[in-house]
Design a protein around this motif. Sequence first.
Motif, mmCIF file in Angstrom:
data_model
loop_
_atom_site.group_PDB
_atom_site.id
_atom_site.type_symbol
_atom_site.label_atom_id
_atom_site.label_comp_id
_atom_site.label_asym_id
_atom_site.label_seq_id
_atom_site.Cartn_x
_atom_site.Cartn_y
_atom_site.Cartn_z
ATOM 1 N N ASP A 248 0.852 -1.191 0.000
ATOM 2 C CA ASP A 248 0.000 0.000 0.000
ATOM 3 C C ASP A 248 0.889 1.242 0.000
ATOM 4 O O ASP A 248 1.762 1.377 0.854
ATOM 5 N N PRO A 249 0.737 2.143 -0.955
ATOM 6 C CA PRO A 249 1.615 3.313 -1.027
ATOM 7 C C PRO A 249 1.584 4.175 0.234
ATOM 8 O O PRO A 249 2.525 4.919 0.501
ATOM 9 N N ARG A 250 0.504 4.071 1.030
ATOM 10 C CA ARG A 250 0.443 4.842 2.282
ATOM 11 C C ARG A 250 1.420 4.303 3.324
ATOM 12 O O ARG A 250 1.783 5.019 4.254
ATOM 13 N N TYR A 251 1.845 3.037 3.153
ATOM 14 C CA TYR A 251 2.647 2.396 4.183
ATOM 15 C C TYR A 251 3.964 1.818 3.659
ATOM 16 O O TYR A 251 4.736 1.240 4.424
ATOM 17 N N ALA A 252 4.250 1.979 2.377
ATOM 18 C CA ALA A 252 5.391 1.294 1.770
ATOM 19 C C ALA A 252 6.732 1.819 2.275
ATOM 20 O O ALA A 252 7.719 1.073 2.291
ATOM 21 N N THR A 253 6.799 3.065 2.675
ATOM 22 C CA THR A 253 8.039 3.641 3.206
ATOM 23 C C THR A 253 7.805 4.140 4.624
ATOM 24 O O THR A 253 6.672 4.449 5.017
ATOM 25 N N ASN A 254 8.896 4.246 5.363
ATOM 26 C CA ASN A 254 8.751 4.709 6.744
ATOM 27 C C ASN A 254 8.169 6.109 6.808
ATOM 28 O O ASN A 254 7.324 6.401 7.674
ATOM 29 N N ALA A 255 8.600 6.995 5.902
ATOM 30 C CA ALA A 255 8.063 8.358 5.909
ATOM 31 C C ALA A 255 6.548 8.352 5.746
ATOM 32 O O ALA A 255 5.828 9.095 6.432
ATOM 33 N N GLN A 256 6.048 7.491 4.862
ATOM 34 C CA GLN A 256 4.603 7.395 4.674
ATOM 35 C C GLN A 256 3.925 6.753 5.880
ATOM 36 O O GLN A 256 2.817 7.146 6.273
ATOM 37 N N ARG A 257 4.575 5.781 6.485
ATOM 38 C CA ARG A 257 3.983 5.150 7.667
ATOM 39 C C ARG A 257 3.880 6.139 8.825
ATOM 40 O O ARG A 257 2.905 6.117 9.577
ATOM 41 N N VAL A 258 4.884 6.999 8.978
ATOM 42 C CA VAL A 258 4.812 8.018 10.023
ATOM 43 C C VAL A 258 3.646 8.960 9.751
ATOM 44 O O VAL A 258 2.898 9.322 10.673
ATOM 45 N N ARG A 259 3.473 9.338 8.491
ATOM 46 C CA ARG A 259 2.382 10.264 8.155
ATOM 47 C C ARG A 259 1.007 9.618 8.331
ATOM 48 O O ARG A 259 0.019 10.312 8.616
ATOM 49 N N HIS A 260 0.932 8.304 8.194
ATOM 50 C CA HIS A 260 -0.371 7.623 8.243
ATOM 51 C C HIS A 260 -0.448 6.636 9.413
ATOM 52 O O HIS A 260 -1.180 5.657 9.347
ATOM 53 N N ARG A 261 0.287 6.917 10.482
ATOM 54 C CA ARG A 261 0.319 5.974 11.598
ATOM 55 C C ARG A 261 -1.055 5.746 12.207
ATOM 56 O O ARG A 261 -1.365 4.651 12.658
ATOM 57 N N GLU A 262 -1.910 6.774 12.239
ATOM 58 C CA GLU A 262 -3.231 6.620 12.858
ATOM 59 C C GLU A 262 -4.094 5.594 12.127
ATOM 60 O O GLU A 262 -4.940 4.939 12.741
ATOM 61 N N ALA A 263 -3.873 5.453 10.823
ATOM 62 C CA ALA A 263 -4.624 4.444 10.066
ATOM 63 C C ALA A 263 -3.962 3.075 10.143
ATOM 64 O O ALA A 263 -4.638 2.044 10.251
ATOM 65 N N LEU A 264 -2.621 3.043 10.112
ATOM 66 C CA LEU A 264 -1.902 1.778 10.052
ATOM 67 C C LEU A 264 -1.888 1.032 11.385
ATOM 68 O O LEU A 264 -2.135 -0.184 11.425
ATOM 69 N N VAL A 265 -1.584 1.707 12.457
ATOM 70 C CA VAL A 265 -1.363 1.033 13.737
ATOM 71 C C VAL A 265 -2.574 0.222 14.189
ATOM 72 O O VAL A 265 -2.420 -0.921 14.648
ATOM 73 N N PRO A 266 -3.814 0.726 14.065
ATOM 74 C CA PRO A 266 -4.948 -0.114 14.461
ATOM 75 C C PRO A 266 -5.075 -1.407 13.647
ATOM 76 O O PRO A 266 -5.501 -2.439 14.186
ATOM 77 N N LEU A 267 -4.691 -1.371 12.374
ATOM 78 C CA LEU A 267 -4.738 -2.585 11.560
ATOM 79 C C LEU A 267 -3.748 -3.625 12.071
ATOM 80 O O LEU A 267 -4.063 -4.822 12.140
ATOM 81 N N LEU A 268 -2.550 -3.168 12.430
ATOM 82 C CA LEU A 268 -1.552 -4.083 12.984
ATOM 83 C C LEU A 268 -1.975 -4.589 14.358
ATOM 84 O O LEU A 268 -1.835 -5.775 14.672
ATOM 85 N N ALA A 269 -2.503 -3.696 15.170
ATOM 86 C CA ALA A 269 -2.904 -4.067 16.530
ATOM 87 C C ALA A 269 -3.985 -5.138 16.527
ATOM 88 O O ALA A 269 -3.977 -6.052 17.363
ATOM 89 N N GLU A 270 -4.901 -5.054 15.565
ATOM 90 C CA GLU A 270 -5.980 -6.046 15.484
ATOM 91 C C GLU A 270 -5.420 -7.437 15.208
ATOM 92 O O GLU A 270 -5.870 -8.427 15.806
ATOM 93 N N ARG A 271 -4.454 -7.527 14.321
ATOM 94 C CA ARG A 271 -3.862 -8.818 14.006
ATOM 95 C C ARG A 271 -3.078 -9.379 15.204
ATOM 96 O O ARG A 271 -3.176 -10.561 15.537
ATOM 97 N N ILE A 272 -2.292 -8.507 15.850
ATOM 98 C CA ILE A 272 -1.454 -8.964 16.950
ATOM 99 C C ILE A 272 -2.295 -9.435 18.133
ATOM 100 O O ILE A 272 -1.954 -10.410 18.816
ATOM 101 N N ALA A 273 -3.417 -8.791 18.363
ATOM 102 C CA ALA A 273 -4.269 -9.134 19.506
ATOM 103 C C ALA A 273 -4.888 -10.517 19.386
ATOM 104 O O ALA A 273 -5.372 -11.072 20.383
#
Length: 443
Positions: free
Chosen positions: A317-342
């Motif tokens: 996903d271009p929103r998450y492919a690079t660290n700079a983009q992940r920092v900018r879109h952390r509010e969208a990405l982190v909940p997706l990761l958290a759901e899987r880890i839980a």
Amino acid sequence: MAGEATGTSLAGTPGDIPHNALMSEANSPRPSAMALQGVRVLDLSRVLAGPWCTQTLADLGADVIKVERPPKGGHPGGDDTRGWGPPYLKDRDGQDTAEAAYYLGANRNKRSIGVDIASPKGQDLIRELARRADVVVENYKVGDLTRYGLNAPALLALNPRLVFCSVTGFGQTGPYRDRAGYDYAVQGLGGLMSVTGEADALPGGGPQKVGVAVADLFTGMYATVAILAALRHRDATGEGQVVDMALLDTQVAMLANLGANYLTTGQAPRRMGNAHQNIVPYQVFQASDGHLIVAVGNDGQFVKFCELLGVPELARDPRYATNAQRVRHREALVPLLAERIAARPRQHWLDAMEAAKVPGGAINDLAEVFEDPQVRHRGMVVPMAHPLSDGLRVVASPMKLSATPVAYRLPPPLLGQHTDEVLAELGHGPEAIAAWREEGVIA
């Protein structure tokens, strides 16, 4: 010791004294080679920042003489941290001694002498020791040692080769120079608490100090580095110098990337709890049975992490492919990761991350830390013989040197344990020592 094989006497100038003159071989066995063997340190510090510095020097082989105040007027004397308990070291009958764990953690490999530096004779004894020292470390309030004639200019006049290190809250200059400095206050004043803790809007949000006195500890370590640099300069030129260490300076310096973030953008970083200001995902996550740390440091690791989570599409996903983009879109990405880890237990993810070489780890309490197989393999706990106890264990130094290893020669000393020994090394006889003790000059 006067009259060793060299036949030299302690009554001479600093250059006349053998490097091992103030080391008691009977009580302080040494390996054949230590990095600072022959370096003599006069330690006028107490509590943590100064003693942390001098313990590090002692671990590397320096002969550190810790000067403590004798009991007087109902005060028990000694380093304040001797009484900072419980917990206290247990004696052989299982009863508390007067040796607090706090003190034991910062004072091994030293010799203690009790000297009243407020008395003229006590001041003379300090001058005798300073003439024969390579290093003085002190953390008195600015100006206090001047009243006793023991400040840097006075001692450097006696011994121009001396490295004199002062450790204070705010340094020897500036509008705050006369203030007392404490780690907790400096963590706040120096910005660390503004970036530590959960965000204000979250449960438990608000400023938080670090769990150990990091401003003190970092200042002790920076002081150690500065002293070693000054000793190298002294050895090359014959000139001593003054090292001015301040807790606040150190706290500002150790802001590291966050300080750089502010200077680059003009925007003060805010608290982000267990998340990283500049890297995503780099934080604590909740598994089905506990917490774990995920520390993805680059884009390749993020691809592997998404694969082991079963969501490889997120890495594309271009929103998450690079660290700079992940920092900018952390509010969208982190909940997706958290759901899987839980959805799975902590150990499942830790095993999967280790297999995939994705950095992370468990969050251990101290009981788990000291039982960890890697910690045990690295020898990070050392038993030491103590005059009052058979149960003393100390946290080891992390410095691993192949040719000049750290040695654990002396347990944290009792108050004044080595007074007679050190004064005898200066050439004073038992009658003089007994008279000074009777007068309250020494303990």
